[in-house]
Scaffold this active site. Structure first.
Site, PDB file in Angstrom:
ATOM      1  N   CYS A  39       0.967  -0.964   0.370  1.00 35.16           N
ATOM      2  CA  CYS A  39      -0.097  -0.362  -0.021  1.00 35.16           C
ATOM      3  C   CYS A  39       1.284   1.286  -0.099  1.00 35.16           C
ATOM      4  CB  CYS A  39      -1.029  -0.044   1.387  1.00 35.16           C
ATOM      5  SG  CYS A  39       0.004   0.552   2.674  1.00 35.16           S
TER       6      CYS A  39
ATOM      7  N   CYS B  29      -2.045   0.482   7.422  1.00 40.26           N
ATOM      8  CA  CYS B  29      -2.822   0.886   7.473  1.00 40.26           C
ATOM      9  C   CYS B  29      -3.679  -0.548   6.953  1.00 40.26           C
ATOM     10  CB  CYS B  29      -3.424   1.174   6.630  1.00 40.26           C
ATOM     11  SG  CYS B  29      -3.725   3.441   7.647  1.00 40.26           S
ATOM     12  N   ARG B  30      -3.330  -1.098   5.577  1.00 39.18           N
ATOM     13  CA  ARG B  30      -4.173  -1.814   4.859  1.00 39.18           C
ATOM     14  C   ARG B  30      -3.181  -2.924   4.418  1.00 39.18           C
ATOM     15  NH1 ARG B  30      -5.411   2.052  -0.010  1.00 39.18           N
ATOM     16  NH2 ARG B  30      -3.413   3.162   0.391  1.00 39.18           N
ATOM     17  N   SER B  31      -1.994  -2.810   4.454  1.00 36.42           N
ATOM     18  CA  SER B  31      -0.862  -3.512   3.555  1.00 36.42           C
ATOM     19  C   SER B  31      -0.445  -4.853   5.003  1.00 36.42           C
ATOM     20  CB  SER B  31      -0.113  -3.508   2.832  1.00 36.42           C
ATOM     21  OG  SER B  31       0.807  -2.669   3.861  1.00 36.42           O
TER      22      SER B  31
ATOM     23  N   ASP C 233      -8.099   3.698   1.155  1.00 30.96           N
ATOM     24  CA  ASP C 233      -7.539   4.399   2.067  1.00 30.96           C
ATOM     25  C   ASP C 233      -8.065   4.814   3.213  1.00 30.96           C
ATOM     26  OD1 ASP C 233      -4.946   5.599   3.628  1.00 30.96           O
ATOM     27  OD2 ASP C 233      -4.647   6.962   1.813  1.00 30.96           O
TER      28      ASP C 233
HETATM   29  P1  4NP Z   1      -1.909   2.386   4.037  1.00 30.56           P
HETATM   30  O1  4NP Z   1      -2.572   3.557   4.706  1.00 30.56           O
HETATM   31  O2  4NP Z   1      -1.525   3.223   2.602  1.00 30.56           O
HETATM   32  O3  4NP Z   1      -3.111   1.517   4.110  1.00 30.56           O
HETATM   33  O4  4NP Z   1      -0.633   2.435   5.482  1.00 30.56           O
HETATM   34  C1  4NP Z   1      -1.374   5.126   5.078  1.00 30.56           C
HETATM   35  C2  4NP Z   1      -0.780   5.348   5.560  1.00 30.56           C
HETATM   36  C3  4NP Z   1      -0.728   6.639   5.679  1.00 30.56           C
HETATM   37  C4  4NP Z   1      -0.425   7.925   5.056  1.00 30.56           C
HETATM   38  C5  4NP Z   1      -1.280   7.863   3.734  1.00 30.56           C
HETATM   39  C6  4NP Z   1      -2.118   6.254   3.786  1.00 30.56           C
HETATM   40  N1  4NP Z   1       0.260   9.038   4.570  1.00 30.56           N
HETATM   41  O5  4NP Z   1      -0.322   9.874   4.433  1.00 30.56           O
HETATM   42  O6  4NP Z   1       1.095   9.330   5.970  1.00 30.56           O
END
Ligand code: 4NP
Length: 160
Positions: free
Chosen positions: A10, A15-17, A126
């Site tokens: 991700c 969060c997701r991965s 997201d």
């Molecule tokens: P992920 O979510 O890609 O599922 O880990 C996010 C984590 C952090 C951010 C954006 C999405 N960020 O903008 O820091």
């Protein structure tokens, strides 16, 4: 039989991965398939490198009996394309970035996760700026996807 090496990717790897990695490992273990599944996760960005998963991802996983708290975020790197057979992007932006990062001679199979597991080319949204319900929705999508992935990869194969 050789194990399948599966990488979830991700944006931030918080969060997701991490949910993909934790859920797939857990569901594979439930089916007696741990020896056939090696899994990990990474982010296309490196801002959260070294951090544990977002506390909301840790909480939703824990609520479903899965502990992801020991994972640490890292950035996707060129060696991942040698190490993993299957690289799954959580959304289309991730997919574009993974393809951009991939070495030209990469043999890895790169797919949008929901497209591979369900045939519906949907993003896992997201949840970073969302609330607990968004994390619950992500958990449900990724869990269903991981169960389907195990069906696709191992249907009919003996567990041991
Ligand atoms: P992920 O979510 O890609 O599922 O880990 C996010 C984590 C952090 C951010 C954006 C999405 N960020 O903008 O820091």
């Amino acid at each position: 039989m050789e194990s399948r090496r599966i990488l979830f990717v991700c944006l931030g790897n918080i969060c997701r991965s991490p949910l993909g990695e934790g859920i797939l490992r857990h569901r594979a273990a439930e089916r007696g398939l741990s020896h056939l599944v090696e899994t990990a996760s990474a982010g296309t960005g490196g801002w959260h490198r070294g951090e544990p998963p977002d506390r909301r991802s840790v909480a939703v996983a824990r609520a479903h009996g899965i502990d992801i708290s020991s994972q640490r975020a890292r950035q996707l790197h060129a060696e991942d394309f040698d190490r993993y057979d299957l690289i799954f992007a959580m959304d289309r932006d991730n997919l574009r970035d993974i393809v951009r990062i991939a070495p030209h001679d990469s043999m890895a199979d790169i797919h949008l996760f929901m497209d591979f597991v369900s045939g519906a080319a949907r993003n896992v949204p997201d949840p970073y700026y969302g609330d607990d319900r968004d994390f619950e929705q992500v958990f449900a999508m990724v869990d269903e996807g991981c169960r389907s992935l195990l069906d696709i990869l191992f249907r009919g194969k003996p567990a041991a």
